[in-house]
Enzyme design. Structure first.
Site, PDB file in Angstrom:
ATOM      1  N   ASP A  43     -69.625 -23.823 -72.961  1.00 51.17           N
ATOM      2  CA  ASP A  43     -68.564 -22.812 -72.805  1.00 51.17           C
ATOM      3  C   ASP A  43     -67.238 -23.280 -73.377  1.00 51.17           C
ATOM      4  OD1 ASP A  43     -68.004 -24.753 -70.951  1.00 51.17           O
ATOM      5  OD2 ASP A  43     -67.702 -23.398 -69.262  1.00 51.17           O
TER       6      ASP A  43
ATOM      7  N   GLU B 290     -57.349 -23.203 -69.270  1.00 50.07           N
ATOM      8  CA  GLU B 290     -57.410 -21.877 -69.876  1.00 50.07           C
ATOM      9  C   GLU B 290     -56.741 -20.818 -69.006  1.00 50.07           C
ATOM     10  OE1 GLU B 290     -61.791 -22.515 -71.930  1.00 50.07           O
ATOM     11  OE2 GLU B 290     -61.638 -22.065 -69.812  1.00 50.07           O
TER      12      GLU B 290
HETATM   13  P1  NAD Z   1     -70.593 -30.202 -62.406  1.00 50.90           P
HETATM   14  O1  NAD Z   1     -69.895 -31.311 -63.124  1.00 50.90           O
HETATM   15  O2  NAD Z   1     -70.377 -30.060 -60.940  1.00 50.90           O
HETATM   16  O3  NAD Z   1     -72.183 -30.323 -62.634  1.00 50.90           O
HETATM   17  C1  NAD Z   1     -72.760 -30.557 -63.896  1.00 50.90           C
HETATM   18  C2  NAD Z   1     -74.050 -31.324 -63.712  1.00 50.90           C
HETATM   19  O4  NAD Z   1     -74.685 -31.434 -64.983  1.00 50.90           O
HETATM   20  C3  NAD Z   1     -73.858 -32.747 -63.164  1.00 50.90           C
HETATM   21  O5  NAD Z   1     -74.587 -32.901 -61.967  1.00 50.90           O
HETATM   22  C4  NAD Z   1     -74.409 -33.638 -64.303  1.00 50.90           C
HETATM   23  O6  NAD Z   1     -75.051 -34.812 -63.814  1.00 50.90           O
HETATM   24  C5  NAD Z   1     -75.376 -32.680 -64.978  1.00 50.90           C
HETATM   25  N1  NAD Z   1     -75.727 -33.041 -66.353  1.00 50.90           N
HETATM   26  C6  NAD Z   1     -74.911 -33.454 -67.361  1.00 50.90           C
HETATM   27  N2  NAD Z   1     -75.638 -33.679 -68.483  1.00 50.90           N
HETATM   28  C7  NAD Z   1     -76.924 -33.354 -68.179  1.00 50.90           C
HETATM   29  C8  NAD Z   1     -78.138 -33.370 -68.925  1.00 50.90           C
HETATM   30  N3  NAD Z   1     -78.165 -33.759 -70.196  1.00 50.90           N
HETATM   31  N4  NAD Z   1     -79.278 -32.970 -68.309  1.00 50.90           N
HETATM   32  C9  NAD Z   1     -79.264 -32.575 -66.998  1.00 50.90           C
HETATM   33  N5  NAD Z   1     -78.138 -32.560 -66.252  1.00 50.90           N
HETATM   34  C10 NAD Z   1     -76.984 -32.942 -66.824  1.00 50.90           C
HETATM   35  O7  NAD Z   1     -70.198 -28.865 -63.175  1.00 50.90           O
HETATM   36  P2  NAD Z   1     -70.339 -27.348 -62.678  1.00 50.90           P
HETATM   37  O8  NAD Z   1     -69.112 -26.907 -61.982  1.00 50.90           O
HETATM   38  O9  NAD Z   1     -71.662 -27.179 -62.015  1.00 50.90           O
HETATM   39  O10 NAD Z   1     -70.346 -26.624 -64.093  1.00 50.90           O
HETATM   40  C11 NAD Z   1     -71.432 -26.801 -64.989  1.00 50.90           C
HETATM   41  C12 NAD Z   1     -71.051 -26.249 -66.341  1.00 50.90           C
HETATM   42  O11 NAD Z   1     -70.917 -24.837 -66.257  1.00 50.90           O
HETATM   43  C13 NAD Z   1     -69.716 -26.767 -66.866  1.00 50.90           C
HETATM   44  O12 NAD Z   1     -69.874 -27.093 -68.226  1.00 50.90           O
HETATM   45  C14 NAD Z   1     -68.761 -25.613 -66.716  1.00 50.90           C
HETATM   46  O13 NAD Z   1     -67.735 -25.608 -67.680  1.00 50.90           O
HETATM   47  C15 NAD Z   1     -69.710 -24.436 -66.896  1.00 50.90           C
HETATM   48  N6  NAD Z   1     -69.286 -23.188 -66.264  1.00 50.90           N
HETATM   49  C16 NAD Z   1     -69.498 -22.037 -66.959  1.00 50.90           C
HETATM   50  C17 NAD Z   1     -69.135 -20.830 -66.390  1.00 50.90           C
HETATM   51  C18 NAD Z   1     -69.419 -19.555 -67.135  1.00 50.90           C
HETATM   52  O14 NAD Z   1     -68.918 -18.489 -66.753  1.00 50.90           O
HETATM   53  N7  NAD Z   1     -70.261 -19.584 -68.137  1.00 50.90           N
HETATM   54  C19 NAD Z   1     -68.514 -20.786 -65.139  1.00 50.90           C
HETATM   55  C20 NAD Z   1     -68.343 -21.977 -64.438  1.00 50.90           C
HETATM   56  C21 NAD Z   1     -68.731 -23.188 -65.017  1.00 50.90           C
END
Ligand code: NAD
Length: 348
Positions: free
Chosen positions: A235, A64
Site C-alpha cells: 500500500d 498520509e
Molecule cells: P503489523 O506490523 O502489525 O503486522 C504485519 C505482520 O506481517 C507482522 O506480524 C510481520 O511479522 C508479518 N510479515 C512481514 N513480512 C512477512 C512475510 N514475508 N511473510 C509473512 N509475514 C510477514 O502490521 P498491520 O497493522 O497488521 O498491517 C499490515 C499491512 O497492512 C501494513 O503494510 C499496512 O500498511 C497495511 N494496511 C493496509 C490497509 C489497507 O486499507 N489496504 C489498512 C491498514 C493496514
C-alpha cells in the site's frame, strides 16, 4: 451529552471510548454496519471529491492525509505506516480522523482511527470478497498475523461466510497471538509454518504483511485457478506483496486507480494495465467474477471514502451515548468578531 447549543464543543472519541463502542455494538455487528455504510457511499461514488492521498515519505515509513467530501460533509484521516515500529513496541499503523459540516466548516466529530481503520479495512475486504470470491468459499489463508489479522479474519466470517482460517507469519509469535485471539470466536483456526502450507485448500488468500520492500509473499507457482486474493499490505511506493506474474494472470479490482497505481501491487505493472473500480462492480455496472477459473485480485490500499463511511458510522452510533467527550476545540466568542475580547476576558 451534547446539546444543540454546544455547537463549539466537538464530540471526541478516545481509543478507550472506541473500544467501549465496539463492545457495545458487538464486533460482528459493527463490521457489518461499516460494510453497509461503505457500500452506501460506494453507491454514491461520483458525488465525492476524490484525490490520491497526500503522502510524506521517509526512509522508515510514510505519513498520509486522506481527505474527501460528498458536498455536505467533509472528512479526513491522518494515518502513518512504519513497518519497523513493531520491533520498538510501537504500532505500524496509527490514525485519527475528523468529520466536518461543509456548510459551516465546523468539525462535528474527532476520533481515534487506529482501531477504526482495522475495522473499516476488514469490512471493505469482506464486502469485496463477498462479491468476488468463489461461491461457497469457506477457507481463508491469512498471511501476516499482525494488528489487522484478527479483524480481517472475523470480518470474512461475519460478512463473507468464511468458517476456517489458516494462519502464517514469518514470526511464529504473531501467529500464536492471532490464534489465541481467535479462539472462541467460532472460526476454525489452523496455524501453519509456511505460506505454501497456509494457502492449502484456501479459496481466499489474504496477504497483510508489513515490510517496506518489493516483497513476494505469493509467488506465481503458489496460486492456482479460481481463488480470490485480498492483497492488503502492498500500500505504498516500493512496498508490494504479489508476484507480477500473478497480477498478469488475474483480474484486478481497485478502489481509486490514480492512488492504487502509485501505491498498490499494480505499481509493478504498466500504467495502463486494465483494472476495474470495485464501486462499479458493487453498483452492478461492471462484471466481477465471471468464471470458476478466474483469479480475482483486490489490490487494496485503503481509500478516503472508506474512512468517511467509518466516520459517518461512528457519528451516528455515538449519538445519545456516553462514548465520547465534548472537546473544547473551537474558539466561540459571544460576538464572532470579538476574538480578542474573548482572550482579554480569559485573563486570570
Ligand atoms: P503489523 O506490523 O502489525 O503486522 C504485519 C505482520 O506481517 C507482522 O506480524 C510481520 O511479522 C508479518 N510479515 C512481514 N513480512 C512477512 C512475510 N514475508 N511473510 C509473512 N509475514 C510477514 O502490521 P498491520 O497493522 O497488521 O498491517 C499490515 C499491512 O497492512 C501494513 O503494510 C499496512 O500498511 C497495511 N494496511 C493496509 C490497509 C489497507 O486499507 N489496504 C489498512 C491498514 C493496514
Amino acid at each position: 451529552m451534547l446539546s444543540p447549543s454546544d455547537k463549539a464543543l466537538v464530540p471526541f472519541v478516545s481509543v478507550d471510548n472506541m473500544m467501549q463502542l465496539i463492545h457495545h455494538v458487538g464486533l460482528p455487528e459493527m463490521l457489518r454496519g461499516l460494510a453497509d455504510y461503505i457500500a452506501d457511499d460506494f453507491s454514491r461514488w461520483e458525488r465525492f471529491d476524490k484525490t490520491p492521498r497526500v503522502a510524506s515519505h521517509s526512509a522508515e515509513g510514510v505519513i498520509e492525509l486522506m481527505p474527501t467530501s460528498d458536498g455536505e460533509t467533509y472528512g479526513f484521516k491522518y494515518v502513518n505506516g512504519h513497518p519497523k515500529n513493531t520491533v520498538e513496541g510501537l504500532q505500524t499503523v496509527t490514525a485519527f480522523g475528523l468529520l466536518a459540516d461543509v456548510e459551516t466548516g465546523y468539525p462535528v466529530l474527532l476520533t481515534e482511527m487506529t482501531m477504526l481503520t482495522a475495522l473499516r479495512t476488514a469490512a471493505t475486504s469482506a464486502l469485496v470478497a463477498k462479491t468476488l470470491a468463489p461461491k461457497g468459499a469457506t477457507i481463508m489463508a491469512m498471511i501476516g498475523n499482525g494488528a489487522q489479522s484478527e479483524f480481517q479474519s472475523l470480518a470474512m466470517m461475519a460478512i463473507g461466510g468464511i468458517t476456517h482460517v489458516r494462519l502464517y507469519d514469518i514470526d511464529p509469535a504473531a501467529t500464536a497471538k492471532c490464534a489465541a485471539n481467535l479462539a472462541g470466536t467460532g472460526l476454525h483456526v489452523t496455524s501453519c509454518t509456511s505460506a505454501e502450507d497456509a494457502i492449502e485448500g484456501a479459496q481466499i488468500l489474504t496477504t497483510c504483511t508489513a515490510d517496506k520492500a518489493y516483497a513476494t509473499i505469493l509467488t506465481d507457482n503458489m496460486v492456482g485457478a479460481g481463488v480470490h486474493i485480498n492483497a492488503i499490505g502492498g500500500d505504498c511506493p516500493g512496498k508490494t506483496e504479489i508476484a507480477p506474474a500473478i497480477l498478469e494472470r488475474g483480474d484486478i479490482f481497485v478502489e481509486y486507480p490514480p492512488q492504487t497505481r502509485i501505491e498498490g501491487d499494480i505499481q509493478q505493472l504498466a500504467d495502463d494495465h486494465p483494472v476495474t473500480e470495485i464501486w462499479e462492480v458493487l453498483a452492478g455496472r461492471r462484471a466481477g467474477r465471471t468464471s470458476d477459473k478466474q483469479i480475482t485480485i483486490f489490490d487494496s490500499v485503503g481509500f478516503a471514502i472508506e474512512d468517511f463511511s467509518a466516520l459517518r458510522f461512528v457519528r451516528d452510533r455515538i449519538e445519545g451515548t456516553a462514548f465520547f467527550h465534548p472537546l473544547d476545540l473551537l474558539a466561540d466568542p459571544d460576538d464572532p468578531r470579538d476574538l480578542f475580547g474573548m482572550l482579554n476576558r480569559a485573563k486570570v
